[in-house]
Design a protein around this motif. Structure first.
Motif, mmCIF file in Angstrom:
data_model
loop_
_atom_site.group_PDB
_atom_site.id
_atom_site.type_symbol
_atom_site.label_atom_id
_atom_site.label_comp_id
_atom_site.label_asym_id
_atom_site.label_seq_id
_atom_site.Cartn_x
_atom_site.Cartn_y
_atom_site.Cartn_z
ATOM 1 N N HIS A 193 10.334 -3.677 1.423
ATOM 2 C CA HIS A 193 10.724 -2.481 0.654
ATOM 3 C C HIS A 193 11.010 -1.295 1.574
ATOM 4 C CE1 HIS A 193 9.384 -5.078 -2.556
ATOM 5 N NE2 HIS A 193 8.170 -5.149 -1.983
ATOM 6 N N GLU A 248 3.262 0.263 -2.090
ATOM 7 C CA GLU A 248 3.255 -0.959 -1.252
ATOM 8 C C GLU A 248 4.046 -0.742 0.037
ATOM 9 O OE1 GLU A 248 4.994 -5.432 -0.885
ATOM 10 O OE2 GLU A 248 5.337 -4.413 -2.789
ATOM 11 N N HIS A 300 4.318 -7.994 3.045
ATOM 12 C CA HIS A 300 4.242 -7.453 1.678
ATOM 13 C C HIS A 300 2.798 -7.370 1.207
ATOM 14 C CE1 HIS A 300 8.551 -7.561 0.305
ATOM 15 N NE2 HIS A 300 8.631 -8.266 1.432
ATOM 16 N N HIS A 301 2.633 -6.655 0.069
ATOM 17 C CA HIS A 301 1.348 -6.648 -0.629
ATOM 18 C C HIS A 301 1.613 -6.976 -2.084
ATOM 19 C CE1 HIS A 301 0.351 -4.556 3.081
ATOM 20 N NE2 HIS A 301 -0.942 -4.820 2.821
HETATM 21 ZN ZN ZN Z 1 6.631 -6.669 -2.025
#
Ligand code: ZN
Length: 747
Positions: free
Chosen positions: A36, A55, A119-120
């Motif tokens: 992102h 995030e 990512h989270h």
């Molecule tokens: Zn993500």
């Protein structure tokens, strides 16, 4: 359709690997993609948007820590973003832009790279938590709506390996539980990475406890350390098989040995290297052409084709191109070809470096002859007649020549010859000596043991001892009980003003030996071999006689041999023989002493030592003995070192055939009115006889109870070319039968 796909895939692989160059970094490369960014926030987490922490922030924080950790560990790191930014809109275009960045960056180094997207996670059920690793798995099949990059299909097994390493790296480092484990999934970024790729979900921001951990810099550090540990493990264990062409250009790589071998075996002139050990596991390349330099011995370049070799050789001065299969020089810019192929009307057609290839080529035309430019002699023709015959009064026709001049020059080497013009029968030259009468002696130089025989040889060499004006009054001494030291010493003794070789027991000299040293008036003894062969007691005894003593020895026979060879001067030829098998070697020593060659001992099983490789540089090599005693591997190594035009093997089915091959090959170097005969069953007699061979320039024939028939031809020719007046048998065990046969053949 399937075939076309495979072809395209192969083509893509070929193109992407072939531009890898040596100059590029060998560092492992990690592409970090913080998920992102900019207008794409990712999940808001359990605490919601009001915190302003999304995030995308956590992804970047972990990624930056990972970047620092990896750079500390020596990796090269590429970040798709280092700030809070996006690349394009909509999201699908943004993802494509990221992957273009990543894939363009790793081009040519795809095999040394890993892509990791950070990512989270989030889900509607706040109790869900735990760390997860995602990767593209070709074994799950391809969804036609989400086609992977063709390279990712190939890298998929590696993606799984990388995922596993990172997965367990993070779990053992960070205080996070395992979520759903390792998950095969065709995310856009992982399926489109042109390198092994992984996407991680560090934890669930939708879980309140885990959200706190995710924001904790200490936990972030532990996560990044765990990822780095995983990458370390992955790169340490990552192995693959590389296919190269003959110019060491990388053509193809595969983690599967079988794939790499299949790929290579369907092509010519390629080799497969296992990257971990650098081991060559397959090759169908034959480097038939070597480019060698006249004096830079380390200058060696190998080529599959002659034209490539010549093109390369032209870039330097003093180079030559050697065909290692035909064992001949095919091009040089410092040696001029000595053999001209001349046509009766058209003149010189071609120039060749060696006589055999000149004759072979000349046979393709009519009305040609081969001219030895240096001597001006016609050596072969398919239209000229050998009209000029050299006749010997008692031996008859010796040889026929194309030209009168060549015939006369040859006839002058003899007594009692004339040159006859066959066409008209006229005698054009004569050197008849009416007073010359043929005489013949058969002498024996022998005693009841090998040490006494050596003394008898010494007496034959120097009947009145060393004359007062002899330059060097030196004797070479070796053990009577091992052949290698004395054998290697032959050429050295010859260079020491033809020093006699005397043999001794290890602990003590015999009275006869001491008396011989006194008779000779020797003032120096060179002991060849270590203290086990000739003890220091002998050395002391010699010193007490007022004799200067020098010992030449190495740790074993091979090393002693190299020490001796290092003492030789102006040696451009070396005769390679087995250190373990003496009969082949015995025939080599008389040739070595008469051609100023050294003897190089090699082990049958082991390869050439580095010092032996140093020693042979720039030398012409003659291997004596079959492949059972001097291996093919050794021969190949010699060819690779000095070039095929400088290596020749002389061998027969047994020791006598080998001796015949040696004597015939060196027949021009051994001309004498004397022939030496010794037994091949016992080595020392033949070893000490090499000094006699040097004195008389005579060949040494080895016999057992009979004269081996393979030698008949050589002895007959020798008798025709030399007025043999004396046969000396060295050592008492030479029987009457072979002696009489030799006399009969040479008369
Ligand atoms: Zn993500």
């Amino acid at each position: 359709m399937q075939k076309i796909k495979v072809f395209l895939l192969t083509l893509i692989l070929f193109l992407s690997f072939s531009d890898l160059s040596e100059a590029e970094s060998k560092k492992n490369l990690v592409v970090i993609d913080p998920g992102h960014g900019g207008i794409y926030s990712g999940t808001k987490g359990y605490s919601g948007a009001s915190t302003g922490y999304f995030e995308k922030h956590a992804n970047l924080e972990v990624s930056l820590k990972l970047r620092d950790e990896l750079e500390k560990r020596g990796y090269e790191v590429m970040m798709t973003r280092e700030t809070d930014r996006h690349f394009a809109s909509p999201n699908s275009t943004d993802l494509r832009a990221r992957m273009n960045l990543a894939n363009n960056y790793v081009k040519g180094r795809n095999d040394h790279a890993v892509f990791i997207s950070v990512h989270h996670n989030a889900t509607g059920t706040p109790s869900y938590r735990g760390y997860e690793t995602y990767y593209f798995d070709i074994n799950q099949g391809i969804d036609p709506n989400y086609p992977p990059d063709p390279l990712q299909i190939k890298y998929s097994p590696e993606s799984k390996k990388a995922a596993a390493s990172i997965h367990y790296g993070v779990l053992s480092s960070a205080p996070l539980p395992e979520g759903r484990g390792m998950v095969p999934m065709d995310f856009y970024v992982t399926r489109n990475a042109q390198m092994p790729s992984v996407l991680i979900e560090v934890g669930y921001m939708s879980n309140p406890a885990e959200e706190k951990q995710i924001k904790d810099p200490e936990v972030q550090t532990k996560v990044s350390t765990g990822i780095a540990d995983g990458l370390d493990e992955y790169f340490d264990n990552y192995d693959y098989y590389e296919v190269y062409d003959s110019t060491n250009k990388l053509l193809y790589k595969d983690a599967s040995k079988e794939n790499a071998l299949n790929w290579a075996k369907s092509r010519n002139n390629v080799k497969v290297i296992y990257n971990k050990t650098n081991e060559e596991i397959f090759s169908n390349i034959y480097y038939g052409f070597a480019v060698l330099h006249s004096y830079h011995s380390s200058f060696k370049h190998y080529f599959v084709s002659e034209s490539d070799a010549v093109e390369f050789a032209k870039k330097w001065k003093n180079t030559r191109v050697v065909d290692n299969v035909k064992r001949e020089m095919v091009w040089s810019n410092y040696i001029s070809p000595n053999y001209h192929i001349v046509h009766a009307r058209q003149g010189v057609l071609e120039e060749k470096f060696d006589v055999q290839s000149a004759v072979e080529r000349a046979k393709r035309w009519k009305n040609t002859y081969v001219l030895d430019v240096k001597s001006g002699t016609i050596v072969w023709s398919n239209y000229l007649a050998e009209n000029y015959e050299v006749h010997h009064t008692s031996k008859g026709l010796l040889k026929a020549f194309y030209s009168e001049k060549d015939a006369k020059e040859y006839a002058k080497l003899w007594k009692n010859t004339n040159v006859k013009n066959k066409k008209n029968g006229s005698i054009v030259f004569s050197n008849l000596v009416s007073s010359h009468s043929h005489r013949f002696e058969a002498d024996e130089v022998s005693a009841k043991d090998r040490m006494l025989t050596a003394i008898e040889v010494s007496k034959e060499l120097y009947p009145n001892g060393f004359s007062s004006n002899k330059k060097q009054k030196t004797v070479v001494m070796a053990t009577a009980f091992e052949f290698a030291d004395a054998l290697a010493a032959g050429p050295y003794a010859a260079q020491l003003d033809n020093a006699p070789i005397l043999l001794t027991r290890s602990q003590k000299m015999t009275d006869q030996l001491k008396n011989e040293l006194k008779r000779l008036k020797a003032n120096k003894v060179i002991i060849v071999g270590g203290t086990y062969a000739v003890s220091d007691d002998v050395l002391k005894e010699l010193k007490s006689m007022g004799i200067t003593v020098e010992r030449v020895s190495g740790s074993d026979r091979i090393e002693t041999n190299l020490k001796i060879n290092a003492k030789l001067k102006n040696v451009s030829k070396s005769i390679v023989v087995s250190s373990q098998n003496f009969p082949d070697a015995l025939g080599a020593t008389p040739v070595a002493v008469n051609t100023n060659a050294s003897i190089l001992l090699v082990n049958t099983e082991s390869s050439l030592t580095p010092s032996a490789i140093d020693y042979i540089q720039k030398k012409d090599i003659t291997i004596v003995g079959g492949t059972g005693v001097v291996s093919v591997k050794t021969e190949d190594a010699l060819v690779q070192e000095v070039g095929g035009d400088r290596v020749i093997r002389l061998a027969g089915k047994n020791r006598y055939e080998t001796l015949t091959a040696v004597l015939e090959h060196f027949s021009d170097d051994l001309h004498s009115n004397t022939v030496l005969v010794s037994t091949s069953a016992n080595f020392p007699d033949a070893l000490t006889a090499s000094a006699l061979s040097k004195k008389y320039s005579s060949p040494l024939l080895l016999v057992n109870d009979h004269l081996h028939s393979s030698l008949d031809g050589y002895i007959t020719t020798y008798g025709n070319e030399n007025v043999v007046e004396r046969v000396i048998s060295v050592g008492g065990v030479v029987k009457k039968q072979p002696l009489n046969r030799i006399i009969q053949l040479t008369k």
